[in-house]
Design a protein around this motif. Structure first.
Motif, PDB file in Angstrom:
ATOM      1  N   PRO A  60       0.716  -1.313   0.020  1.00 55.96           N
ATOM      2  CA  PRO A  60       0.024   0.080  -0.189  1.00 55.96           C
ATOM      3  C   PRO A  60       0.862   1.363   0.061  1.00 55.96           C
ATOM      4  O   PRO A  60       0.270   2.438  -0.462  1.00 55.96           O
ATOM      5  N   ASP A  61       1.979   1.237   0.632  1.00 53.83           N
ATOM      6  CA  ASP A  61       2.866   2.434   0.588  1.00 53.83           C
ATOM      7  C   ASP A  61       3.506   2.973  -0.827  1.00 53.83           C
ATOM      8  O   ASP A  61       3.989   4.014  -0.938  1.00 53.83           O
ATOM      9  N   LEU A  62       3.610   2.004  -1.669  1.00 56.69           N
ATOM     10  CA  LEU A  62       4.443   2.221  -2.954  1.00 56.69           C
ATOM     11  C   LEU A  62       3.548   3.425  -3.589  1.00 56.69           C
ATOM     12  O   LEU A  62       4.415   4.220  -4.198  1.00 56.69           O
ATOM     13  N   HIS A  63       2.286   3.472  -3.584  1.00 56.75           N
ATOM     14  CA  HIS A  63       1.576   4.492  -4.282  1.00 56.75           C
ATOM     15  C   HIS A  63       1.791   5.934  -3.823  1.00 56.75           C
ATOM     16  O   HIS A  63       2.038   6.855  -4.722  1.00 56.75           O
ATOM     17  N   ASP A  64       2.379   5.944  -2.440  1.00 62.44           N
ATOM     18  CA  ASP A  64       2.711   7.488  -2.261  1.00 62.44           C
ATOM     19  C   ASP A  64       4.544   7.637  -2.291  1.00 62.44           C
ATOM     20  O   ASP A  64       4.676   8.799  -1.611  1.00 62.44           O
ATOM     21  N   LEU A  65       5.102   6.769  -2.646  1.00 60.29           N
ATOM     22  CA  LEU A  65       6.497   7.075  -2.561  1.00 60.29           C
ATOM     23  C   LEU A  65       6.901   7.325  -4.012  1.00 60.29           C
ATOM     24  O   LEU A  65       6.493   6.672  -4.871  1.00 60.29           O
TER      25      LEU A  65
END
Length: 967
Positions: A509-514
């Motif tokens: 889930p955090d790849l989207h905002d990195l």
């Protein structure tokens, strides 16, 4: 067949005619014979004429040929179809116009000997007719004196031939190389007894517009004749006496303003707030003579799609239209009348033009003035359908949409609530596609949306195939756009020929905002987890093979477009307040989105060529234009009608605007520079630096007057990091090995830095170069930063088909004594290209090279020079004249290494065009060595096969009548 009927298309009646299967005639059209008599149109007569023309050259032995029959049928259908498109129902077609179309059809079919014989036959009989007393001038005058006009109420009145002559002469006044008397004679050929009042104007316009290809100034004549028709329509609706001439109309314009505004308010089509202005001062500021600036394409576009109308009657005139828009944008000013007049002069001089939604809706009761909306679709069913509802509401009011679909889980992933498996994003995109078709912006233009997906998403391979013409139609979206959102790490893996891992976003889930190094580190951690068996759903592929598929689908279907995640985020001024998850419909907007914010951008474009004076860019004029334009754009944010609350939240908090340019190619013509030259690259750099400086300066000055935008603190602006400074950040994050940037400057930026430090910025973003697909038509200049498509072509849009001739080229050829009928036919045959016309000097061929003749590395190089100054992006189309996987691969790798944020359409040539030209190997893609003004080689590219049989993508806003982009 009788001699008289054969004469309809000017063929020799003595040649026998084979049996032909004719299409149905156009019963609603009239053919005006040379004696003024009107007879029904029948396309069977065209078929007969073409057949006889062919047999006159090939001999009677060809009379039974299947080839002849197929050729004749195809040409006949094409010619009749053109009349359907270009002629309103009930109008008339002169014999001469039919003959012109037959001649053109023969030329386009490659039947040059037949066309030549046809031309000679027409000329011979024209001389004969000139001495024939039956069609003498006296007879013609007499016949037109007896023509009765059918009025709207059913009554008849005599044809006012004197007024027609006056209007034609006024329309031709002050224009070189147009002949009012000749046009008057030709216009009379289109008039007949019983003609409707409204069809008289059509007859006059048609007489002029058929001559545009031989003399571009007839485009202005056509526009002025259309203007006369519009003035009559508006005056009749507003119950004002119809003027007899343009001179009479000038005195009425001031009175019409108040009448028009009151009628608009009465019909609830305009805001009652407009009546609070000082209408006397406003009326005195109107400049009626500016109506004569329009080309036919520009004025027809305004009439069809922009003017306020009631039950299909347009009662707004051009200068009142510009004033209505200006007043609508000045409503909240301290001195609205004064500002409205300032805005009016900006727009009506064509120095700057607002985007289409602003022109549509300013001054109305629903002033939705913004161009683009960017949304992120959440990973839950309610959120997905809420996103689709937002799409529909935003599209209803003429907004272009960019949807970020990366958070939605992939096919096969677990749904905890039902303990089932997800169907992925593809079925939902089908619904998005159909919503865009259903909500078509009130019929003004087609609803338009672009879906973005990041390249690590497990559905990416099927996403690439959304526009294919084969496969399961339930998993195809033929009416929407798509784009790849590519992280830098993927491009590095492509260069290094390494593997790439696909994930479902609910697992990562955090790849989207990195982005940048943070993304690379976390992505590699997830790859390790997958390799260790800690993930159930993932797939490992070759990065190079996935890249090849991206490019192959782009070439075959025109989608998905190639856009780059990391440059958009690393160089974003708003890194502190969120992440850029996608671009917009036309790939020039790069704004943050999140659950409670739908990013909004408010667009307009400076007309660059209007600021070229005495062979150079007029900096003072440019600064003045930009100062007013930035103020106007900032006003949009506060006046705007917001269809959804998330859009209002984002727009008021960050206040982004996007000022772009158009007419770049025209500016190069004015400066006598080829697009494919180091001088043009330098001009792109220097002009954009000036525009950037003045735009940032104007926003900083507005901040002093009105206050900085709410989320200013923490932005790159507040840290003294301007767009040019962020280029270094990109190089550091990406690595110098993958960065080929030019960071040179010409201006002293320190005073501007001091101004920002003192005042802040009024707008989080101030620049973006949009396609200007429609507003450039209105202004009559080249689109955006585009090279010329062709020097002579027929342009299609929702207003019909229009002959477009490059006036800059015509002027040059006239000066050399080369502009004649042969040159016109050569340009038609070679699709507007000069390349194979031997008598044209090489220097001229270079300056007027068309889009497919310019190596796209020059477009990328010029775009990279602009990009360093722009805080958002630019809609950059690229062109390929031949199918080559190696060139395509190298082209987009070059775009990435040059630091471009996004690219737009890939244009490729159709087979019919390629057959007319000699194939030449394209040079290897290269970069400009600025110390020597030579080309240096690019990083290695990998060759692969392209499907050459695939249908070439259609030209947005050129060949596709329904595609108008976001302006």
């Amino acid at each position: 067949m009788s001699s008289e009927l054969s004469a309809q298309v000017g063929v020799n009646p003595s040649i026998s005619t084979p049996s032909i299967t004719s299409t149905e005639g156009l019963s609603s059209f009239q053919v005006i014979k040379r004696n003024g008599q009107a007879v029904p149109y029948h396309d069977s007569k065209i078929a007969t004429a073409i057949t006889k023309a062919i047999l006159a050259v090939e001999g009677s032995s060809a009379s039974g040929s299947t080839r002849v029959k197929e050729t004749v049928d195809a040409l006949t259908q094409t010619i009749s179809a053109n009349f359907y498109k270009n002629k309103p129902e009930g109008s008339a077609i002169s014999i001469e116009e039919i003959q012109d179309q037959v001649e053109l059809g023969l030329m386009r079919q490659g039947l040059h000997k037949v066309a030549r014989a046809y031309v000679l036959y027409r000329e011979e009989h024209s001389k004969t007719r000139a001495s024939d007393e039956d069609i003498s001038a006296q007879s013609k005058t007499s016949s037109h004196a007896n023509i009765k006009v059918l009025n709207a109420d059913g009554s008849e009145s005599p044809l006012n031939i004197g007024r027609i002559k006056t209007i034609i002469h006024e329309a031709c006044a002050s224009l070189d190389d147009v002949n009012a008397n000749d046009l008057f004679e030709k216009a009379q050929n289109n008039l007949y007894n019983g003609i409707k009042q409204k069809d008289i104007a059509t007859a006059l316009i048609m007489a002029a517009r058929t001559r545009i290809e031989e003399e571009p100034n007839y485009g202005y004549v056509s526009a002025r004749l259309l203007l006369d028709s519009m003035q009559q329509e508006a005056c009749q609706f507003l119950d004002i006496a119809t003027p007899d001439s343009f001179q009479d109309m000038k005195s009425l314009y001031a009175d019409l303003l108040s009448v028009t505004l009151n009628k608009g308010v009465e019909l609830e089509l305009m805001s009652a707030d407009l009546l609070a202005f000082d209408l006397k001062r406003i009326a005195e500021a109107i400049r009626p003579e500016r109506d004569f600036q329009f080309t036919y394409l520009g004025l027809q576009t305004l009439y069809d799609r922009y003017f306020i109308h009631w039950r299909e009657t347009r009662f707004e005139l051009p200068q009142i239209f510009f004033m209505r828009v200006s007043m609508g944008l000045a409503l909240l000013e301290d001195n609205p009348t004064e500002r409205a007049i300032e805005f009016y002069h900006l727009l009506s001089t064509f120095d700057y033009m607002c985007s289409t939604p602003t022109l549509f809706n300013a001054g109305t009761n629903r002033p939705q003035l913004s161009s683009c909306y960017l949304t992120t679709i959440p990973d839950d069913l309610a959120g997905i359908y809420d996103g689709m509802k937002d799409n529909a509401l935003l599209s209803k009011w003429a907004g272009g949409l960019g949807n970020d679909w990366t958070p939605v889980r992939a096919l096969g992933s677990l749904i905890k609530g039902t303990n089932g498996q997800s169907q992925g994003i593809i079925p939902f995109l089908k619904v998005v596609n159909d919503t865009a078709v259903a909500v078509n912006q009130g019929g003004k233009r087609k609803g338009a949306v672009c879906a973005y997906l990041e390249s690590w998403h497990l559905d990416i391979e099927e996403f690439l195939e959304l526009r294919k013409n084969t496969g399961d139609e339930r998993r195809r979206t033929h009416d929407m756009n798509s784009a790849n959102w590519i992280p830098d790490l993927f491009m590095k893996r492509v260069f290094e020929d390494k593997e790439w891992t696909l994930f479902s976003p609910n697992d990562v889930p955090d790849l989207h905002d990195l982005y940048g190094q943070a993304f690379e580190t976390r992505y590699q951690e997830y790859e390790t987890m997958a390799a260790n068996g800690e993930m159930r759903l993932f797939k490992t592929v070759s990065a190079k093979n996935l890249w090849r598929k991206m490019l192959s689908m782009l070439f075959e279907t025109g989608h998905p477009w190639i856009t780059f995640k990391d440059p958009c985020n690393i160089r974003s001024p708003q890194q502190h307040s969120g992440v850029v998850h996608s671009s917009n419909l036309c790939t020039e907007i790069t704004l943050n989105t999140r659950e409670d914010e739908i990013a909004v951008c408010n667009l307009g474009s400076v007309n660059l060529v209007n600021h070229i004076h005495d062979g150079k860019l007029d900096e003072a004029h440019l600064q003045k234009t930009i100062k007013t334009a930035i103020r106007l754009l900032d006003n949009v944010i506060d006046i705007n009608y917001y269809a959804v609350p998330q859009a209002k939240n984002a727009n008021l908090r960050h206040r982004p605007i996007g000022m772009g340019i158009m007419g770049f190619q025209d500016a190069l013509y004015a400066l006598k520079l080829p697009y494919s030259s180091i001088e043009a690259v330098h001009f792109a750099d220097q002009s954009m630096e000036l525009i950037s400086y003045y735009a940032i300066e104007a926003s900083a000055n507005l901040a002093k007057e009105r206050g900085a935008y709410e989320s200013y603190e923490g932005s790159l602006w507040s840290q003294d990091i301007l767009p040019i400074d962020s280029l270094k950040r990109l190089s550091e994050e990406r690595g110098e090995h993958y960065s080929v940037f030019d960071d040179s400057t010409q201006l002293n930026w320190q005073p501007l830095r001091d101004l920002i430090k003192a005042n802040g910025m009024r707008n989080s973003n101030v620049m973006a170069i949009a396609p200007t697909a429609t507003i450039s038509n209105i202004v009559g200049v080249s689109q955006s930063i585009e090279p010329s498509y062709q020097n002579l072509f027929v342009k299609s849009n929702l207003s019909g088909e229009f002959t477009v001739v490059n006036p800059w080229l015509v002027d040059e050829l006239k000066a050399l004594g080369l502009w004649d009928a042969v040159m016109i036919n050569d340009l038609k045959y070679y699709d507007g290209s000069l390349k194979h016309i031997e008598r044209i000097p090489e220097a001229l061929k270079a300056r007027f090279a068309t889009a497919f003749e310019i190596d796209s590395r020059w477009l990328i190089e010029a775009a990279s020079r602009r990009q360093k100054w722009i805080d958002q992006g630019q809609s950059l189309n690229l062109y390929m004249s031949e199918a080559s996987g190696k060139l395509l691969d190298n082209l987009y790798k070059t775009a990435w290494t040059r630091g471009l944020k996004t690219t737009y359409y890939l244009r490729s040539l159709g087979a019919t065009h390629m057959e007319k030209t000699t194939s030449e190997a394209s040079p290897n893609m290269a970069s400009v060595d600025h110390s020597t003004n030579t080309m240096t080689s690019e990083p290695e590219s990998t060759d692969f096969e392209l499907n050459q049989a695939a249908e070439a993508p259609q030209f947005c806003s050129i060949l596709d009548p329904e595609c108008e982009a976001c302006q």
